[in-house]
Design an enzyme around this catalytic site. Structure first.
Site, PDB file in Angstrom:
ATOM      1  N   ASP A  78       0.865  -1.174   0.000  1.00 16.39           N
ATOM      2  CA  ASP A  78       0.000   0.000   0.000  1.00 16.39           C
ATOM      3  C   ASP A  78       0.908   1.232   0.000  1.00 16.39           C
ATOM      4  OD1 ASP A  78      -2.151   1.706   0.011  1.00 16.39           O
ATOM      5  OD2 ASP A  78      -3.192   0.723   1.660  1.00 16.39           O
TER       6      ASP A  78
HETATM    7  C1  NOJ Z   1      -4.060   3.969   0.148  1.00 16.12           C
HETATM    8  C2  NOJ Z   1      -5.234   3.044   0.310  1.00 16.12           C
HETATM    9  O1  NOJ Z   1      -5.135   2.343   1.534  1.00 16.12           O
HETATM   10  C3  NOJ Z   1      -5.390   2.024  -0.814  1.00 16.12           C
HETATM   11  O2  NOJ Z   1      -6.600   1.357  -0.643  1.00 16.12           O
HETATM   12  C4  NOJ Z   1      -5.317   2.707  -2.140  1.00 16.12           C
HETATM   13  O3  NOJ Z   1      -5.495   1.763  -3.165  1.00 16.12           O
HETATM   14  C5  NOJ Z   1      -3.981   3.420  -2.261  1.00 16.12           C
HETATM   15  N1  NOJ Z   1      -3.866   4.431  -1.208  1.00 16.12           N
HETATM   16  C6  NOJ Z   1      -3.794   4.098  -3.613  1.00 16.12           C
HETATM   17  O4  NOJ Z   1      -4.607   5.210  -3.701  1.00 16.12           O
END
Ligand code: NOJ
Length: 763
Positions: free
Chosen positions: A295
């Site tokens: 993430d």
């Molecule tokens: C953080 C989030 O937790 C995740 O779900 C998301 O896909 C990414 N950012 C990219 O935006």
């Protein structure tokens, strides 16, 4: 840095992973031709080029959340030329993406195409309800169709990959991201996860109208302490395996091409650095050989967790744990060269990560035609067409849950002379809120408001009166007088109250899950007029609705329904569609009951008695002093404009042998006046086990449509594998003994019969 035994383990693991490449995959193709091409490219790559393939960047650098680069720039051109970027996410526009791809394939040494990703969580431009709402439909075909629309529209703009489905189980209404998943139940959650993967990926990942799924956030991200986003998760392996892991597994078994690791730590180890979860469970036990992405900076954040001593160390840990692609951390790109040169990170690990990334690009067909996804023409014709809008409208009305309908006030007659629409979310100007969290490709102006749809549905002879009453959050009651005056003029009042789009989703945990701002006070003021009242509640999470339940006769929970909100609302409110949604998550009476869920365990001191009772009988029991134990609306609950009568449950056998099956049947009759759908639910309870079992577990459901007066028999076949649970030696099996089997309309209202699994000795 690694000690010797760790290095030995790593090399062993690499060997194992390499040999695992021939194991039947989840995720990527193993067509020999594709693999050979990947190996060929890999053999030509420098270390810097390899690490570039592991570096994922966002199109807008200001936010970890939902933002769009609306200002196509040349900001990435040079980095692409240098081979430092594997892909970009959350940018869009076919022309722009085409230009960037051209640089990658024409101006880099090896011409490796970029991958473009995005958070397409519940629709692209045709916005569907938030995933929690979709799960309330219990309609897997509609959910799959909704994901397909999202995939088609994204692909038409040149997108290859979505960061969805989010399949995190959550039992915590405070957690804002509960909106993005399928609720509290592992069985329903697993079926929804698989349906969404099928919807995005279709039959052929390389088709120009399908995109790769990314199941997230692995693992247990939905159980943060206190419901606070990103917070610590600590749970037993049993709870993890039985409740939280199954939906990830189901998405992988459905062929999800990739997986995202979560921000949280689990039992002391940040998941992004957990070799146990990523290598032992995911790769080895489950056979996943798709691509693993972190993430946003979840690799480098291991430093703040106190798990890595600095950024480089976090990169090393992430690589060792098996995270292939680094989202926004840049540590693979910048820190791993030195660590590879010093021998602290073996080249084999880098190679395997690159292999996984290239294989995914290969499976998407990008090496055959890097421009196959999206074009300016497709962008114009394959987005928001009539079919796509119909699919999201259908999904929206299927998601709505009728919580109360005393005196059958709903459906309203279209000929009602005067209807007052009251509340901040009734207004045309607030319609963008219905796109919900994570809908940054959806245009607020393209949402059909409740007000516009009422005007469209009502005949010219009827009158619609509109008043805001108060805004979404502030403490001003300045609009109350006008709202009350408007209500008094109407025959029926419809109020639209609830959360704005940013009140749920990432970073949107709430400690108070009631109606925000002055909305409850507004409701009380309008309610005091005594006018017939329908309340439409809007949210991406369970709300605390106790006052409404006690005082308001008619409540329809509409969630955040997306682009076609108004149409879906009028379909239901005026009875063109009979609501059939059932809650995929318990609604608490008070936030203090959270976490609250239907599949809880018994205790030695259960309290299921009379709540008006006083005295010691009641004191030393597992209960609250100020509220009863059960939820306001249980899991699986939802009403219809018609009624269903259940006959007695019949079992073909009262006993089943180990590895045998048993069939339970029930007749269901529509005893009301209109056609309607019912979700018939099957639960079981294993009475005594070597580990305690939940008081109920969903094991099946069927959504049926019955005409008035029509009956049907619904049958469920249960095998002992459905009754299996996790044992400490990491095996799953059912134990002989007595079970209860429940069939009913929700997790609370169900009939029960008993059956047994025979002892092995008795077989
Ligand atoms: C953080 C989030 O937790 C995740 O779900 C998301 O896909 C990414 N950012 C990219 O935006």
């Amino acid at each position: 840095m690694l000690n010797l035994s760790q290095k030995g383990w790593l090399l062993g693991t690499v060997a194992l992973l390499l040999s695992a490449c021939s194991v039947p995959p989840s995720g990527s193709s193993t067509s020999p031709q594709a693999d050979a091409r990947v190996e060929e490219i890999l053999s030509q790559m420098t270390l810097e080029e390899k690490l570039g393939q592991l570096n994922l960047v966002v199109g807008d650098l200001f936010n970890t959340g939902p933002t769009v680069n609306t200002n196509p720039s040349d900001r990435f051109d040079e980095q692409i030329r240098q081979g430092q970027i594997t892909g970009i996410f959350n940018i869009h526009g076919a022309e722009y993406l085409h230009r960037l791809q051209k640089i990658a394939v024409e101006e880099t040494r090896l011409g490796i195409p970029l991958i473009f990703g995005a958070d397409v969580i519940h629709g692209f431009r045709s916005v569907s309800p938030v995933p929690l709402a979709e799960a309330a439909s219990w309609d897997l075909k509609a959910i799959e169709a909704s994901a397909r629309v999202a995939g088609e529209e994204s692909a038409a703009t040149g997108m290859h990959w979505t960061f969805a489905p989010m399949v995190d189980i959550s039992r915590d209404a405070r957690w804002g991201r509960i909106a993005e998943g399928a609720g509290e139940d592992p069985y329903l959650g697993s079926l929804v996860a698989a349906a969404r993967v099928r919807g995005f990926q279709g039959e052929d990942l390389s088709a120009p109208n399908t995109i790769a799924a990314c199941v997230k956030h692995f693992a247990a991200y939905g159980a943060p302490h206190g419901g606070r986003d990103y917070n610590t998760v600590d749970m037993s392996e049993r709870l993890l395996r039985e409740v939280f892991l199954p939906p990830y597994r189901a998405a992988i078994d459905a062929g999800a091409a990739s997986l995202m690791t979560s921000f949280n730590e689990l039992n002391g180890v940040p998941v992004t650095g957990s070799t146990w979860l990523l290598r032992d469970v995911l790769r080895e036990e489950w056979g996943f050989n798709g691509m693993i992405v972190s993430d946003w900076q979840s690799i480098t954040e291991m430093e703040y967790h106190g798990f890595a001593k600095d950024r480089a160390h976090s990169g090393q840990i992430g690589m060792e744990a098996g995270v292939d692609m680094d989202m926004m951390g840049a540590t693979y790109l910048e820190d791993l060269p030195a660590l590879v040169k010093s021998g602290d990170v073996p080249m084999e690990l880098i190679d395997q990560a690159v292999r996984n990334v290239l294989q995914m690009k290969m499976d998407l067909g990008l090496f055959d035609d890097p421009f196959r996804y999206g074009s300016v023409d497709r962008e114009a014709s394959e987005i928001r067409n009539a079919q796509q809008l119909e699919a999201v409208r259908d999904m929206a009305r299927k998601s709505m849950v009728l919580l109360k309908n005393e005196k059958n006030l709903l459906p309203l007659s279209k000929d009602t002379r005067k209807i007052a629409l009251i509340g901040p979310l009734a207004l045309e100007s607030n319609k963008g809120e219905f796109n919900g969290c994570w809908s940054f490709f959806g245009q607020p102006g393209e949402v059909v408001s409740v007000e516009a749809a009422f005007r469209e549905a009502m005949p010219a002879s009827s009158k619609l009166l509109v008043a805001e009453g108060c805004d979404l959050y502030s403490d001003s009651q300045a609009g109350f007088k006008q709202a009350v005056k408007t209500a008094k003029q109407a025959d029926v009042v419809v109020m639209v109250l609830g959360e704005s789009a940013v009140m749920n989703g990432e970073g949107a945990s709430r400690a108070d899950i009631g109606l925000p701002g002055e909305q409850l006070a507004l409701l009380k003021a309008v309610h005091a007029t005594g006018k017939p009242l329908v309340v439409l509640t809007v949210s991406g999470r369970p709300l605390e609705l106790s006052w409404l339940d006690e005082n308001v006769g008619t409540i329809l929970h509409i969630w955040t329904p997306g682009s076609e909100t108004g149409h879906a609302v009028t379909d239901v409110v005026f009875g063109d569609y009979n609501p059939a949604g059932k809650l995929p998550v318990s609604f608490p009476r008070l936030v203090g009951q959270v976490p609250i869920y239907y599949n809880y365990k018994a205790t030695g001191r259960m309290y299921e008695g009379d709540y008006s009772e006083h005295g010691s009988e009641r004191v030393y029991r597992s209960r609250y002093r100020d509220v009863e134990n059960g939820p306001l609306y249980p899991f699986g609950y939802g009403l219809s404009y018609t009624e269903f009568e259940y006959g007695e449950i019949r079992l073909d056998e009262p006993e089943m042998s180990m590895n045998g099956t048993l069939t339970a049947s029930v007749s269901v009759t529509n005893t009301g006046k209109v056609a309607g759908e019912e979700v018939v639910q099957l639960y079981i309870r294993d009475l005594v086990g070597t580990a305690t079992r939940p008081v109920k577990e969903l094991k099946g459901f069927q959504k049926i449509l019955l005409e008035p007066g029509e009956s049907t028999t619904v049958s469920f076949e249960i095998g002992t594998e459905d009754l299996a649970f996790w044992h400490d030696d990491n095996t799953w099996y059912a134990e002989p003994g007595e079970f209860h089997l429940f069939i009913g309309t929700n997790s609370d209202e169900a009939q029960m019969v008993k059956f047994r699994i025979k002892d092995a000795s008795a077989i």
